[in-house]
Write a protein that holds these residues in place. Structure first.
Motif, PDB file in Angstrom:
ATOM      1  N   PHE A  36     -25.676 -30.345   2.190  1.00  0.00           N
ATOM      2  CA  PHE A  36     -24.240 -30.475   2.438  1.00  0.00           C
ATOM      3  C   PHE A  36     -23.807 -31.943   2.425  1.00  0.00           C
ATOM      4  N   ILE A  37     -22.696 -32.196   1.738  1.00  0.00           N
ATOM      5  CA  ILE A  37     -22.074 -33.525   1.731  1.00  0.00           C
ATOM      6  C   ILE A  37     -20.892 -33.448   2.699  1.00  0.00           C
ATOM      7  N   VAL A  38     -20.910 -34.312   3.722  1.00  0.00           N
ATOM      8  CA  VAL A  38     -19.934 -34.177   4.808  1.00  0.00           C
ATOM      9  C   VAL A  38     -19.363 -35.539   5.207  1.00  0.00           C
ATOM     10  N   GLU A  39     -18.198 -35.508   5.833  1.00  0.00           N
ATOM     11  CA  GLU A  39     -17.612 -36.737   6.378  1.00  0.00           C
ATOM     12  C   GLU A  39     -18.272 -37.111   7.693  1.00  0.00           C
ATOM     13  N   ASN A  40     -18.543 -36.099   8.507  1.00  0.00           N
ATOM     14  CA  ASN A  40     -19.104 -36.330   9.838  1.00  0.00           C
ATOM     15  C   ASN A  40     -20.159 -35.253  10.101  1.00  0.00           C
ATOM     16  N   ILE A  41     -21.390 -35.673  10.280  1.00  0.00           N
ATOM     17  CA  ILE A  41     -22.485 -34.704  10.420  1.00  0.00           C
ATOM     18  C   ILE A  41     -22.320 -33.845  11.668  1.00  0.00           C
ATOM     19  N   ARG A  42     -21.900 -34.462  12.769  1.00  0.00           N
ATOM     20  CA  ARG A  42     -21.775 -33.713  14.035  1.00  0.00           C
ATOM     21  C   ARG A  42     -20.758 -32.585  13.915  1.00  0.00           C
ATOM     22  N   PHE A  62     -28.124 -33.146   5.339  1.00  0.00           N
ATOM     23  CA  PHE A  62     -26.734 -33.614   5.308  1.00  0.00           C
ATOM     24  C   PHE A  62     -26.662 -35.011   4.697  1.00  0.00           C
ATOM     25  N   TYR A  63     -25.658 -35.204   3.844  1.00  0.00           N
ATOM     26  CA  TYR A  63     -25.376 -36.512   3.250  1.00  0.00           C
ATOM     27  C   TYR A  63     -23.983 -36.925   3.711  1.00  0.00           C
ATOM     28  N   THR A  64     -23.861 -38.143   4.204  1.00  0.00           N
ATOM     29  CA  THR A  64     -22.571 -38.599   4.719  1.00  0.00           C
ATOM     30  C   THR A  64     -21.723 -39.230   3.625  1.00  0.00           C
ATOM     31  N   LEU A  65     -20.469 -38.789   3.553  1.00  0.00           N
ATOM     32  CA  LEU A  65     -19.514 -39.341   2.579  1.00  0.00           C
ATOM     33  C   LEU A  65     -18.300 -39.858   3.329  1.00  0.00           C
ATOM     34  N   ASN A  66     -18.124 -41.183   3.321  1.00  0.00           N
ATOM     35  CA  ASN A  66     -16.948 -41.779   3.953  1.00  0.00           C
ATOM     36  C   ASN A  66     -16.610 -43.082   3.230  1.00  0.00           C
ATOM     37  N   GLY A  67     -15.745 -43.875   3.827  1.00  0.00           N
ATOM     38  CA  GLY A  67     -15.305 -45.115   3.185  1.00  0.00           C
ATOM     39  C   GLY A  67     -16.410 -46.132   2.968  1.00  0.00           C
ATOM     40  N   HIS A  68     -17.558 -45.949   3.647  1.00  0.00           N
ATOM     41  CA  HIS A  68     -18.659 -46.906   3.535  1.00  0.00           C
ATOM     42  C   HIS A  68     -19.727 -46.464   2.530  1.00  0.00           C
ATOM     43  N   THR A  69     -19.585 -45.253   1.994  1.00  0.00           N
ATOM     44  CA  THR A  69     -20.592 -44.731   1.062  1.00  0.00           C
ATOM     45  C   THR A  69     -20.488 -45.429  -0.290  1.00  0.00           C
ATOM     46  N   GLU A  72     -23.321 -45.347  -5.938  1.00  0.00           N
ATOM     47  CA  GLU A  72     -24.645 -44.906  -6.390  1.00  0.00           C
ATOM     48  C   GLU A  72     -25.251 -43.873  -5.427  1.00  0.00           C
ATOM     49  N   GLU A  73     -24.896 -43.976  -4.146  1.00  0.00           N
ATOM     50  CA  GLU A  73     -25.364 -42.991  -3.178  1.00  0.00           C
ATOM     51  C   GLU A  73     -24.756 -41.620  -3.480  1.00  0.00           C
ATOM     52  N   VAL A  74     -23.473 -41.611  -3.847  1.00  0.00           N
ATOM     53  CA  VAL A  74     -22.771 -40.364  -4.135  1.00  0.00           C
ATOM     54  C   VAL A  74     -23.465 -39.608  -5.256  1.00  0.00           C
ATOM     55  N   SER A  75     -23.858 -40.316  -6.296  1.00  0.00           N
ATOM     56  CA  SER A  75     -24.569 -39.671  -7.408  1.00  0.00           C
ATOM     57  C   SER A  75     -25.878 -39.045  -6.942  1.00  0.00           C
ATOM     58  N   ASP A  76     -26.582 -39.749  -6.050  1.00  0.00           N
ATOM     59  CA  ASP A  76     -27.852 -39.233  -5.531  1.00  0.00           C
ATOM     60  C   ASP A  76     -27.660 -37.938  -4.746  1.00  0.00           C
ATOM     61  N   TYR A  77     -26.494 -37.799  -4.100  1.00  0.00           N
ATOM     62  CA  TYR A  77     -26.225 -36.599  -3.301  1.00  0.00           C
ATOM     63  C   TYR A  77     -26.249 -35.328  -4.148  1.00  0.00           C
ATOM     64  N   LEU A  78     -26.062 -35.473  -5.460  1.00  0.00           N
ATOM     65  CA  LEU A  78     -26.004 -34.301  -6.336  1.00  0.00           C
ATOM     66  C   LEU A  78     -27.338 -33.976  -6.993  1.00  0.00           C
ATOM     67  N   THR A  79     -28.375 -34.726  -6.672  1.00  0.00           N
ATOM     68  CA  THR A  79     -29.687 -34.466  -7.302  1.00  0.00           C
ATOM     69  C   THR A  79     -30.228 -33.060  -7.032  1.00  0.00           C
ATOM     70  N   PRO A  80     -29.951 -32.425  -5.876  1.00  0.00           N
ATOM     71  CA  PRO A  80     -30.434 -31.050  -5.695  1.00  0.00           C
ATOM     72  C   PRO A  80     -29.932 -30.096  -6.781  1.00  0.00           C
ATOM     73  N   LEU A  81     -28.726 -30.353  -7.317  1.00  0.00           N
ATOM     74  CA  LEU A  81     -28.182 -29.485  -8.366  1.00  0.00           C
ATOM     75  C   LEU A  81     -29.076 -29.475  -9.604  1.00  0.00           C
ATOM     76  N   ILE A  90     -18.150 -30.351   2.725  1.00  0.00           N
ATOM     77  CA  ILE A  90     -17.368 -29.912   3.877  1.00  0.00           C
ATOM     78  C   ILE A  90     -16.436 -31.038   4.306  1.00  0.00           C
ATOM     79  N   SER A  91     -15.146 -30.743   4.383  1.00  0.00           N
ATOM     80  CA  SER A  91     -14.158 -31.719   4.815  1.00  0.00           C
ATOM     81  C   SER A  91     -14.068 -31.726   6.344  1.00  0.00           C
TER      82      SER A  91
END
Length: 235
Positions: A36-42, A62-69, A72-81, A90-91
């Protein structure tokens, strides 16, 4: 068995019960996803547990996606596909990729040719437009207005012109603690006969949706506190 895809998973708006706004089908999809790619893991973990109490949270990645991501990290988040495993986004509230950083992930998935599947769920932007009585054929969502007072007033004037020239509904959001300020700005800057719809806490127990002219709002300003709101202007 579903083929691997990037699933856009909506969540509830506020503390609304899951079964009130989200189809059972969504849970069927969620139960088959481990990444899951999420803004906030909790908060993502809390939503998943609320949706499916039987889910084994500790087995999920869980992979965190926010203003600090970094991109290149974002691309890595899709490697499971690439390995045949579905990924879910998840928003924090409502639908992913709508006024939400998830759009960047979807763009990468589209470029790579991965299957992208949006699931059904509540969008405060569309639901407020539905309930406003305004033009649903032509509308524009602008997110936040500029902070600078002069820029803010100029932008509002320009957008109000579009209401009357193009019959286009104008839609905004604001940081909840500045709700009163944006209403004052509308009243101060726009035509008193221009209509404003205020939609607060959509789908929640204390949902509030009302449309009045700015002249009328000036007499009955609501106490919105720090509730999440959508503001819509039209003629």
């Amino acid at each position: 068995m579903h083929s691997a895809a990037l699933y856009l998973i909506p969540v509830t708006l506020g503390d609304t019960p899951v079964d009130r706004v989200l189809p059972v089908y969504n849970n069927t999809i969620i139960s088959g996803i481990s990444h899951f790619i999420v803004e906030n893991i909790r908060t993502a973990r809390r939503f998943l547990k609320k949706s499916n109490p039987e889910i084994n949270i500790d087995s999920l990645t869980f992979y965190t996606l926010n203003g600090h991501t970094r991109p290149e990290e974002v691309s890595d988040y899709l490697t499971p596909l690439a390995a045949g495993f579905s990924v879910g986004i998840i928003s924090e509230a409502g639908c992913p990729a709508i006024a939400d950083p998830g759009a960047d992930v979807v763009a990468i998935a589209q470029r790579a040719g991965y299957k992208v599947v949006p699931l059904v769920g509540p969008s405060s932007i569309l639901m407020s437009l539905m309930a406003s009585g305004f033009n649903g054929q032509s509308f524009a969502f602008h997110g936040y207005l500029p902070i600078d007072a002069g820029e803010r007033a100029r932008m509002l004037k320009n957008l109000e012109h579009r209401i009357y020239a193009e019959n286009e509904t104008q839609i905004f959001i604001e940081t909840p603690y500045r709700n009163s300020r944006i209403i004052d700005d509308f009243i101060k800057t726009c035509n008193p006969l221009t209509k404003l719809c205020i939609a607060a806490n959509i789908t929640c127990e204390d949902e509030y949706i009302r449309t009045l002219t700015l002249k009328e709002w000036n007499k009955v300003k609501p106490d919105l506190g720090k509730k999440p709101c959508i503001f819509l202007l039209y003629k």
